[in-house]
Enzyme design. Structure first.
Site, short mmCIF file in Angstrom:
data_model
loop_
_atom_site.label_atom_id
_atom_site.label_comp_id
_atom_site.label_asym_id
_atom_site.label_seq_id
_atom_site.Cartn_x
_atom_site.Cartn_y
_atom_site.Cartn_z
N HIS A 220 43.84 37.86 34.30
CA HIS A 220 44.09 37.08 35.52
C HIS A 220 44.60 35.80 35.26
CE1 HIS A 220 41.62 35.68 39.13
NE2 HIS A 220 42.45 36.51 39.60
N HIS A 495 43.45 30.45 47.87
CA HIS A 495 43.43 31.46 46.64
C HIS A 495 43.17 30.43 45.51
CE1 HIS A 495 45.17 34.23 43.60
NE2 HIS A 495 44.47 34.95 44.27
#
Length: 645
Positions: A220, A495
């Site tokens: 990630h 985000h």
């Protein structure tokens, strides 16, 4: 004029900086592949000018995008007044960038009349392509940047991209034409998160797949390593390498200063045992070695480490908080995840009254939830509440238990469990010397998603399953909606992920931060890790990376409407500071983009959400990406309902 060409925050248009990629043909040597530079040199002329109108902002008032409707007044919450110390603000002015093609020997190339470039921060927001009410000020290059701005430096020779979702074709298009044949290494985790055909055609693009991901683990991390002729930069950000993440979402980008390349005795880059003695250098090295020594398609992360080692990283004041999959014991327990954050906070004096956790994805908190026997209440939040006083408290307890001749066997065992690592500053006991801060959670509501620039489709980037609805009901009293009026991003879904502790001055008028973390970590055990075996082991499932800013290094001032709108530092003042600071140069340091020596080394941080934060109302509910919603969104779409129905 190379000074200006290496300026990192240069434009909210199509002229921006670029990265570099490494080619490792041997396991013990790295060759940096160079390509001929473009014959046309670009000169970036940056000037400040006041915008035509003043745009007011407050926690309860804004011109663009908020939740709107009858809830607007209810959501507005208290606004804290700050002293007006300047006439202009970051939102009252904007930076205009003029790109010209210079001719050798021309006035443009000499830079004789070139206006000053303003570098106020190391942390920026990404520009939002459309939907802003005042795009010139709300996309001001004083506090925003773009991916093309990151990838367009004329002296770029190679780059490395670490990410989760990657559209390779789109990524290559973000580089200027003259850089698209230069080495690019892409580090990724899952095949289904990598799309495009360019890497099959372009031999300068190399792929490195992470091979040690456990079940439910992800790669990630979002990071760029940009190598130039005489320096490099590290960029840690929050966006996937896909169009929608850079166009209509709220994202964060941290950009290091230029890190000068050391003079090498020979042309070959030696095998690196370390990246340096600074905290940042150690953090980065510990993270990168976790990828292992494997070579894929002639490249390896080990070769990347060797390349970085040829540069001086000591200019960076910030620290890294990384997560690496595995079971971490001994010293390793405090090297990653929330235990690394806890360790850093034990060295940071904290006085703030509120910790704000802002994230875009929420994993299962389990049935125990917020209680002290659950992961969130008993493990993660205590890490966020750690402060220097707690670290000193723990040291004194360990010293007392281990030096007392009458210490019992039980006490000795307790001392051992307190610090299984070499860092005695990492507390597993809680000191009562510092009042515990209140914890708030900023997570988009259903209404935030429905009325966003992307509508329900944007909710696909805010994962939260409806199966957790009952278990996560405990969040309700501490939940805040997404509201970012000061920068016009209330409708640009977040985000970005930020965790920080807010404080006020003694007079109660000026906001500040004890610390701030910006990175890829969401609120989940997989990202932050979970303690096991009597807290001697930390289990992590995913690769994550964030940048940690500490007030122990320099004062941290949030660029929010309540902290900055009345001018803690004006653009005019910043221009004066920039004019006397070292100019950007491929040969050296930019005068750290957050340096601002003329303002007590204050680091300005554009934390995107409005503070004080805005609590959920009775009408609000958390967003669930697999929920069924029959009220049309901003594009007239429904969610979870078949068209035929």
């Amino acid at each position: 004029n190379n000074d200006m060409m290496e300026s990192i925050v240069i434009s909210d248009s199509d002229s921006e900086e670029e990265p570099t990629v490494l080619s490792a043909t041997k396991p013990h040597a790295t060759e940096l592949v160079s390509r001929p530079s473009s014959t046309a040199k670009r000169t970036l002329s940056v000037s400040l000018r006041s915008s035509a109108g003043r745009h007011h902002c407050s926690a309860g008032r804004g011109d663009g995008g908020g939740d709107g409707g009858s809830d607007e007044k209810e959501r507005s919450g208290p606004v804290r007044k700050v002293a007006a110390t300047a006439r202009h603000t970051l939102l009252d002015s904007h930076v205009s960038v003029v790109e010209t093609v210079s001719v050798q020997g021309s006035k443009e190339e000499s830079g004789a009349d070139e206006p000053a470039s303003v570098h106020v921060m190391g942390f920026y927001l990404t520009a939002v392509r459309s939907g802003l009410t005042h795009p010139k000020s709300q996309n001001s290059t004083a506090f925003t940047t773009t991916i093309r701005a990151l990838l367009s430096a004329p002296t770029l020779i190679s780059s490395v991209q670490f990410n989760y979702m990657i559209d390779v074709d789109w990524l290559v298009e973000q580089y200027p034409q003259e850089h698209r044949g230069k080495p690019l290494l892409i580090v990724y985790g899952h095949e289904d998160r990598l799309v495009g055909e360019e890497f099959r055609r372009n031999k300068s693009i190399k792929l490195f797949k992470v091979t040690n991901l456990p079940p439910y683990g992800t790669h990630h991390t979002k990071m760029m390593l940009l190598f130039y002729k005489a320096s490099m930069r590290v960029v840690v950000h929050t966006a996937n390498l896909i169009p929608r993440d850079w166009h209509q979402k709220t994202q964060g980008v941290w950009i290091s200063p230029h890190l000068p390349r050391r003079e090498l005795a020979t042309g070959r880059i030696p095998r690196a045992k370390t990246l340096g003695t600074s905290g940042f250098a150690r953090d980065l090295h510990e993270y990168l070695v976790a990828y292992g020594p494997s070579i894929q398609h002639g490249v390896s992360v080990t070769a990347v480490i060797d390349r970085i080692a040829a540069h001086d990283l000591s200019l960076i004041k910030e620290r890294l908080v990384a997560s690496v999959p595995g079971y971490h014991r001994g010293r390793g327990r405090d090297m990653f995840g929330h235990m690394k954050l806890r360790s850093l906070l034990s060295q940071t004096p904290c006085h703030g009254s509120q910790v704000v956790c802002q994230f875009s994805s929420l994993g299962s908190m389990g049935a125990k939830g917020r209680t002290k026997s659950g992961w969130l209440g008993g493990e993660f939040i205590p890490s966020l509440q750690t402060t220097l006083a707690d670290g000193e408290h723990t040291k004194s307890i360990v010293a007392m238990l281990t030096t007392s001749g009458s210490a019992s066997k039980q006490n000795t065992q307790q001392a051992t469990s307190i610090s299984p690592s070499t860092s005695l500053s990492t507390p597993l006991l809680t000191s009562q010397s510092t009042p515990q801060p209140v914890t708030r959670f900023v997570f988009p509501s259903l209404e935030n998603v429905r009325t966003s620039l992307e509508g329900y489709n944007g909710g696909g980037s805010v994962p939260h399953s409806i199966k957790y609805k009952d278990n996560h009901s405990f969040f309700r009293p501490e939940l805040d909606v997404w509201r970012a009026e000061w920068c016009g991003r209330s409708r640009a879904l977040p985000h970005i992920k930020t965790f920080g502790r807010w404080k006020e001055s003694e007079a109660g008028s000026q906001l500040g931060l004890d610390w701030l973390l910006v990175g890829s970590h969401n609120l989940s055990k997989a990202a932050w890790g979970q303690l096991q075996k009597s807290q001697t082991q930390l289990h992590i499932r995913s690769y994550e990376l964030g940048v940690f800013f500490s007030s122990a290094q320099q004062p941290l001032v949030p660029v929010t409407c309540t902290a900055m709108a009345e001018g803690a530092v004006s653009v005019d003042e910043a221009a004066v500071l920039a004019s006397s600071a070292p100019k950007a140069s491929d040969a050296g340091h930019t005068g750290h983009v957050g340096g601002m020596a003329g303002v007590n080394q204050t680091l300005l941080l554009p934390v995107p959400y409005d503070y004080p934060t805005t609590p959920y109302t009775q009408k609000d509910e958390m967003w669930f990406w697999d929920g069924v919603y029959a009220i049309p969104d901003s594009h007239g779409r429904l969610h979870g309902i078949d068209d035929e129905e």
